[in-house]
Design an enzyme around this catalytic site. Sequence first.
Site, mmCIF file in Angstrom:
data_model
loop_
_atom_site.group_PDB
_atom_site.id
_atom_site.type_symbol
_atom_site.label_atom_id
_atom_site.label_comp_id
_atom_site.label_asym_id
_atom_site.label_seq_id
_atom_site.Cartn_x
_atom_site.Cartn_y
_atom_site.Cartn_z
ATOM 1 N N ASP A 144 20.724 7.357 -83.243
ATOM 2 C CA ASP A 144 20.665 7.437 -84.702
ATOM 3 C C ASP A 144 21.193 8.760 -85.230
ATOM 4 O O ASP A 144 21.404 9.695 -84.468
ATOM 5 C CB ASP A 144 19.204 7.305 -85.157
ATOM 6 C CG ASP A 144 18.805 5.855 -85.281
ATOM 7 O OD1 ASP A 144 19.701 4.989 -85.243
ATOM 8 O OD2 ASP A 144 17.603 5.590 -85.408
ATOM 9 N N TYR A 153 14.941 8.586 -72.606
ATOM 10 C CA TYR A 153 14.969 9.491 -73.752
ATOM 11 C C TYR A 153 14.002 10.638 -73.506
ATOM 12 O O TYR A 153 12.994 10.476 -72.817
ATOM 13 C CB TYR A 153 14.573 8.760 -75.039
ATOM 14 C CG TYR A 153 15.704 7.953 -75.642
ATOM 15 C CD1 TYR A 153 16.568 8.541 -76.567
ATOM 16 C CD2 TYR A 153 15.913 6.623 -75.299
ATOM 17 C CE1 TYR A 153 17.620 7.808 -77.125
ATOM 18 C CE2 TYR A 153 16.957 5.893 -75.848
ATOM 19 C CZ TYR A 153 17.807 6.490 -76.763
ATOM 20 O OH TYR A 153 18.837 5.766 -77.316
#
Lengths: 265, 265
Positions: B70, B128
């Site tokens: 994002d 992540y």
Amino acid sequence: MTGQRAGKHVETENESAPARNIVLKLEYCGRDFQGWQIQAGGRTVQGVIKENLEKVIRHEVNLIGAGRTDSGVHALAQYANFRTSNPVAIGQIKHKLNQLLPDDIVIMDCWEATPQFDARRSAVERQYAYLICERPSAIKRHLTWVLGRKLDRGMLDQMAAVVMRGRNFRNFCKSKSLKENSDCRVMSASWRRRNGLLRFEITADRFLHNMVRLLVGTMVSVLDGAITMRQFEKAVLAEINEKAKYIAPACGLYLAAVKYERGIR
Amino acid sequence: MTGQRAGKHVETENESAPARNIVLKLEYCGRDFQGWQIQAGGRTVQGVIKENLEKVIRHEVNLIGAGRTDSGVHALAQYANFRTSNPVAIGQIKHKLNQLLPDDIVIMDCWEATPQFDARRSAVERQYAYLICERPSAIKRHLTWVLGRKLDRGMLDQMAAVVMRGRNFRNFCKSKSLKENSDCRVMSASWRRRNGLLRFEITADRFLHNMVRLLVGTMVSVLDGAITMRQFEKAVLAEINEKAKYIAPACGLYLAAVKYERGIR
């Protein structure tokens, strides 16, 4: 009448006389600053702090910093002091100032010092750190010198030992005046690998303009074969008069610590 | 004549047929990007790479990324592949592309994969990392979530263990569609203190939109007493239907690793 006036006048002077000497310990990211010192037209750390501090204590401030970091140079521990007669609580100064300051300056601590304390003159040692990223990196680019290649640690250690023997760093100073006192007492100078970065740390009583960046730039130029180890040694030991030509970028440099005469408080 | 033409035509097709499948491993700083995926009017990682890659290989490119980060999210190891018939040497692609790319994207590696390899579909695990800075900091502000206060490590570890037990993460997904498949196989989830930062690492076969940031934001909100540990558990184990309300800032999130079916090469 005259006596009363004189009395009143003295009282006013006492009120406006700066009774408190307040110290700020601060961290800043140098990226968007034209260095510490206030200058016409530039965004400076001193200028931004002064402007906001004056909103908090409501009078003009003379803000003295421990060292004048250059454009783009960061500070992990910069110290500054100012005098005020405003009785505002010390915690409030820190809190209000942090609320007003942009996010590239943070007041880490704030306390009252003795009247004699001067962030610049009372400092007896300053420590700078220089960070090199040996692998290519997009993430570290504003916080290190991204060299993107492995450096010879043995040679770097040898050169740090040479730096320790230096006394007069006139060859590692931006200023062109040879009259200026270029003596620096180096307490320590060393390289280490830490958190995946190569880190040069140097402590001295004082630093000349661009000295750390010129030392690091020249050490890397020795590794690259641009100059010899012997030339580096001669320059550091001031056996020759030849200004260093290689300067490491500002974004890798950090004012890391300042030591004061009687401890920091 | 027709045969010759047909032959020629086929030959041309062969020449333009993408014979090579090339993989890029890249690092980027998400700060000045509106995320990975090309979109109208925004500066995106995919867009910037595609534009420069097309200058190097001189035809239009379909660039497939392993994951769509994002806006503001960083990548330590993003992978992307594209097909080309251009015989340019692999080292030249990496070199020329790095020369053309802005300094917030770096091609770390580049190689030829099997024709079947697809950076997105062939990925079997993604990892992540989320970084929190527990002390105030001006330097770490674009690379971590600067919380500026010490977090309860014991409770964080407890919550990471809960995340490991999660199967359906519909409560930690930006999308409002309940029809969407929200199952994720979490391989690992843990907190640790490293280099003075608190680091959450999570590995799963897939991630939902904003899942990691919603998980981290909610864990911090439990520490703050905004919701209870039991409520967190119910939400993670999908015992309730209640979208997470607390989202951690994008600047602390990193796509840290991608694992492929038959290894990365």
